[in-house]
Design an enzyme around this catalytic site. Structure first.
Site, short mmCIF file in Angstrom:
data_model
loop_
_atom_site.label_atom_id
_atom_site.label_comp_id
_atom_site.label_asym_id
_atom_site.label_seq_id
_atom_site.Cartn_x
_atom_site.Cartn_y
_atom_site.Cartn_z
N ARG A 117 -26.93 9.45 28.76
CA ARG A 117 -26.22 10.78 29.06
C ARG A 117 -27.96 11.61 29.03
O ARG A 117 -28.35 11.44 28.48
CB ARG A 117 -25.55 11.31 27.82
CG ARG A 117 -25.97 12.75 28.39
CD ARG A 117 -25.02 14.40 27.68
NE ARG A 117 -24.61 13.30 25.96
CZ ARG A 117 -23.49 13.80 26.06
NH1 ARG A 117 -22.65 15.08 25.83
NH2 ARG A 117 -23.67 14.15 24.66
N LYS A 155 -15.94 16.41 27.89
CA LYS A 155 -15.34 18.05 28.20
C LYS A 155 -16.16 18.56 29.08
O LYS A 155 -15.47 19.12 30.24
CB LYS A 155 -15.28 18.10 26.35
CG LYS A 155 -14.44 18.19 25.89
CD LYS A 155 -14.89 18.61 24.50
CE LYS A 155 -16.19 18.73 23.99
NZ LYS A 155 -16.64 17.05 23.59
N ARG A 162 -21.00 12.20 14.35
CA ARG A 162 -20.57 13.48 15.22
C ARG A 162 -18.67 13.04 15.68
O ARG A 162 -18.00 13.91 15.35
CB ARG A 162 -20.69 13.98 16.18
CG ARG A 162 -22.33 14.86 16.55
CD ARG A 162 -23.31 14.78 17.64
NE ARG A 162 -22.78 14.50 18.88
CZ ARG A 162 -23.70 14.31 19.85
NH1 ARG A 162 -23.69 13.92 20.31
NH2 ARG A 162 -22.45 14.71 21.27
N ARG A 222 -13.10 24.18 16.82
CA ARG A 222 -13.57 23.26 16.60
C ARG A 222 -13.00 22.89 15.29
O ARG A 222 -13.13 21.82 14.56
CB ARG A 222 -14.79 22.86 16.39
CG ARG A 222 -15.38 21.75 16.85
CD ARG A 222 -17.18 21.86 17.19
NE ARG A 222 -17.66 20.78 17.86
CZ ARG A 222 -18.19 20.46 19.42
NH1 ARG A 222 -17.90 21.59 19.77
NH2 ARG A 222 -19.13 19.64 19.30
N ARG A 236 -30.80 14.79 24.57
CA ARG A 236 -29.69 15.74 23.41
C ARG A 236 -30.43 14.88 22.62
O ARG A 236 -30.26 13.71 22.23
CB ARG A 236 -28.06 15.65 24.35
CG ARG A 236 -27.96 17.15 24.52
CD ARG A 236 -27.01 17.05 25.01
NE ARG A 236 -25.95 16.98 22.97
CZ ARG A 236 -24.33 17.22 23.33
NH1 ARG A 236 -24.00 17.85 24.78
NH2 ARG A 236 -23.96 17.23 22.26
P1 G5P Z 1 -21.14 19.62 22.19
O1 G5P Z 1 -22.29 19.96 22.80
O2 G5P Z 1 -20.00 20.83 22.27
P2 G5P Z 1 -19.77 17.71 21.80
O3 G5P Z 1 -20.34 16.15 20.57
O4 G5P Z 1 -18.68 18.35 21.06
O5 G5P Z 1 -20.77 18.42 22.07
P3 G5P Z 1 -20.27 16.42 23.96
O6 G5P Z 1 -21.34 15.49 23.48
O7 G5P Z 1 -20.84 17.36 25.37
O8 G5P Z 1 -19.26 16.95 23.70
P4 G5P Z 1 -18.48 15.52 26.44
O9 G5P Z 1 -19.58 17.21 26.58
O10 G5P Z 1 -16.90 15.58 25.98
O11 G5P Z 1 -19.40 15.96 24.66
O12 G5P Z 1 -18.82 15.31 27.13
P5 G5P Z 1 -19.50 14.92 28.39
O13 G5P Z 1 -21.23 14.95 29.05
O14 G5P Z 1 -18.40 15.77 30.01
O15 G5P Z 1 -19.36 13.86 29.37
C1 G5P Z 1 -20.47 12.31 28.63
C2 G5P Z 1 -21.47 11.33 28.60
O16 G5P Z 1 -20.71 10.68 29.31
C3 G5P Z 1 -22.19 12.78 29.91
O17 G5P Z 1 -22.97 11.18 30.97
C4 G5P Z 1 -21.28 12.24 31.51
O18 G5P Z 1 -21.91 12.11 32.53
C5 G5P Z 1 -20.86 10.78 31.43
N1 G5P Z 1 -18.99 10.31 31.73
C6 G5P Z 1 -18.13 11.36 31.66
N2 G5P Z 1 -17.18 10.46 32.42
C7 G5P Z 1 -17.22 9.30 32.23
C8 G5P Z 1 -17.16 8.62 32.48
O19 G5P Z 1 -15.62 8.44 32.41
N3 G5P Z 1 -17.27 7.41 32.53
C9 G5P Z 1 -19.31 6.97 32.05
N4 G5P Z 1 -19.43 5.75 31.72
N5 G5P Z 1 -19.34 7.92 31.81
C10 G5P Z 1 -18.84 9.38 31.87
O20 G5P Z 1 -22.14 20.33 20.60
C11 G5P Z 1 -23.24 19.75 20.06
C12 G5P Z 1 -23.24 20.54 18.81
O21 G5P Z 1 -23.37 21.75 18.41
C13 G5P Z 1 -22.67 22.41 17.28
C14 G5P Z 1 -22.49 21.52 16.63
O22 G5P Z 1 -23.63 20.77 15.55
C15 G5P Z 1 -22.67 20.20 17.91
O23 G5P Z 1 -22.21 18.53 17.19
N6 G5P Z 1 -21.43 22.80 18.22
C16 G5P Z 1 -20.56 23.84 17.30
N7 G5P Z 1 -20.24 24.04 15.32
C17 G5P Z 1 -19.65 23.93 14.84
N8 G5P Z 1 -18.32 24.94 15.48
C18 G5P Z 1 -18.43 24.83 16.88
N9 G5P Z 1 -17.46 25.17 17.84
C19 G5P Z 1 -19.15 24.25 17.98
N10 G5P Z 1 -19.56 23.98 19.05
C20 G5P Z 1 -21.14 23.19 19.14
MG MG Z 2 -20.52 18.98 26.05
#
Ligand code: G5P
Ligand code: MG
Length: 228
Positions: free
Chosen positions: A137, A19, A181, A98, A170
């Site tokens: 990451r 995302k 998660r 979410r 993180r």
């Molecule tokens: P977050 O911060 O919203 P998540 O768990 O939803 O966290 P996250 O982990 O941030 O999502 P993402 O953004 O979907 O994942 O993924 P990203 O960071 O872009 O990519 C992940 C990794 O893969 C990176 O290193 C990237 O460079 C790499 N990558 C990307 N594409 C590729 C690919 O094609 N190939 C490869 N090899 N690598 C790739 O939420 C965190 C916490 O905050 C709270 C909760 O506690 C939550 O757990 N929170 C909320 N609580 C309640 N309600 C809400 N609405 C909340 N929002 C956050």
């Molecule tokens: Mg993210």
């Protein structure tokens, strides 16, 4: 590219689905698009040691969600503060809403301000491979910039490309917390998917990598928003 219609997009996807990665590419491709990431907002609050940060840090580290009321208030305040709570604004939300409750409460706020969400994209990525992504990451907490040692490494090891500051891991990117998660995501997504499918604005976009997914999202946006 400038869009003819006001895009208000919600990006859904499992932890590590990309995302944040898609968000940064989309704001580059569509410079009038503003982005809000709930996770980045919370991590900034944690870093500043605010009351919200103190409340959120334990929940984040345990892979639990911050309460719905708190989250809706936080996002509403950010939309207001940026003057994005109106029908002229273009934005994308990453990580919020979410839960079903967050989605319904957000809609109430948006409706009152004539700023409804008009596109929902769920990133469909094989969940078996995403733990590896997250283990590699590294982030720049102040800006939210995201790196991956294999996929998009920083120019200098463990340093942010723009500021040269040190990158960090993180705390919720451990195997154990990531599993929690992911379970939570799989539990909540069914309600959210159904909610936005009923509104006729949900689109699933599948791909093994973010490079495959990005042009598909871009095409979808252009198809729907490039003419009045
Ligand atoms: P977050 O911060 O919203 P998540 O768990 O939803 O966290 P996250 O982990 O941030 O999502 P993402 O953004 O979907 O994942 O993924 P990203 O960071 O872009 O990519 C992940 C990794 O893969 C990176 O290193 C990237 O460079 C790499 N990558 C990307 N594409 C590729 C690919 O094609 N190939 C490869 N090899 N690598 C790739 O939420 C965190 C916490 O905050 C709270 C909760 O506690 C939550 O757990 N929170 C909320 N609580 C309640 N309600 C809400 N609405 C909340 N929002 C956050
Ligand atoms: Mg993210």
């Amino acid at each position: 590219m400038v869009l003819a219609r006001q895009l208000r997009l919600l990006l859904l996807g499992a932890p590590g689905a990309g995302k944040g990665t898609q968000t940064s590419r989309l704001v580059k491709a569509f410079p009038t698009l503003n982005a809000l990431s709930s996770g980045d907002i919370l991590r900034a609050e944690v870093a500043r040691g605010t009351p919200l940060g103190l409340q959120a840090s334990k929940l984040i580290e345990e892979g639990k969600l911050v309460p719905d009321d708190t989250m809706v208030g936080v996002i509403k305040n950010h939309l207001l503060a940026n003057d994005w709570l109106n029908g002229d604004a273009l934005w994308l939300l990453d990580g919020f809403p979410r839960t079903g409750n967050q989605a319904r409460d957000l809609d109430k706020v948006l409706k009152e301000n004539r700023a409804d969400i008009n596109l929902v994209v769920e990133l469909e990525v094989d969940q078996k491979s995403i733990l590896e992504r997250v283990e590699a990451r590294w982030i720049h907490p102040a800006s939210g910039r995201v790196y991956n040692l294999d996929y998009n490494p920083p120019k200098e090891p463990y340093k942010d490309d723009e500021t040269g500051e040190k990158l960090e891991k993180r705390k919720d990117d451990t195997k154990e917390v990531f599993g929690k998660r992911l379970d939570k995501y799989n539990e909540e997504i069914l309600t959210l998917r159904e909610y936005y499918q009923k509104k006729g604005i949900w689109h699933g976009v599948a791909g093994e990598t973010s490079d495959i997914i990005f042009p598909k999202i871009k095409d979808l946006i252009l198809k729907k928003f490039d003419r009045p």
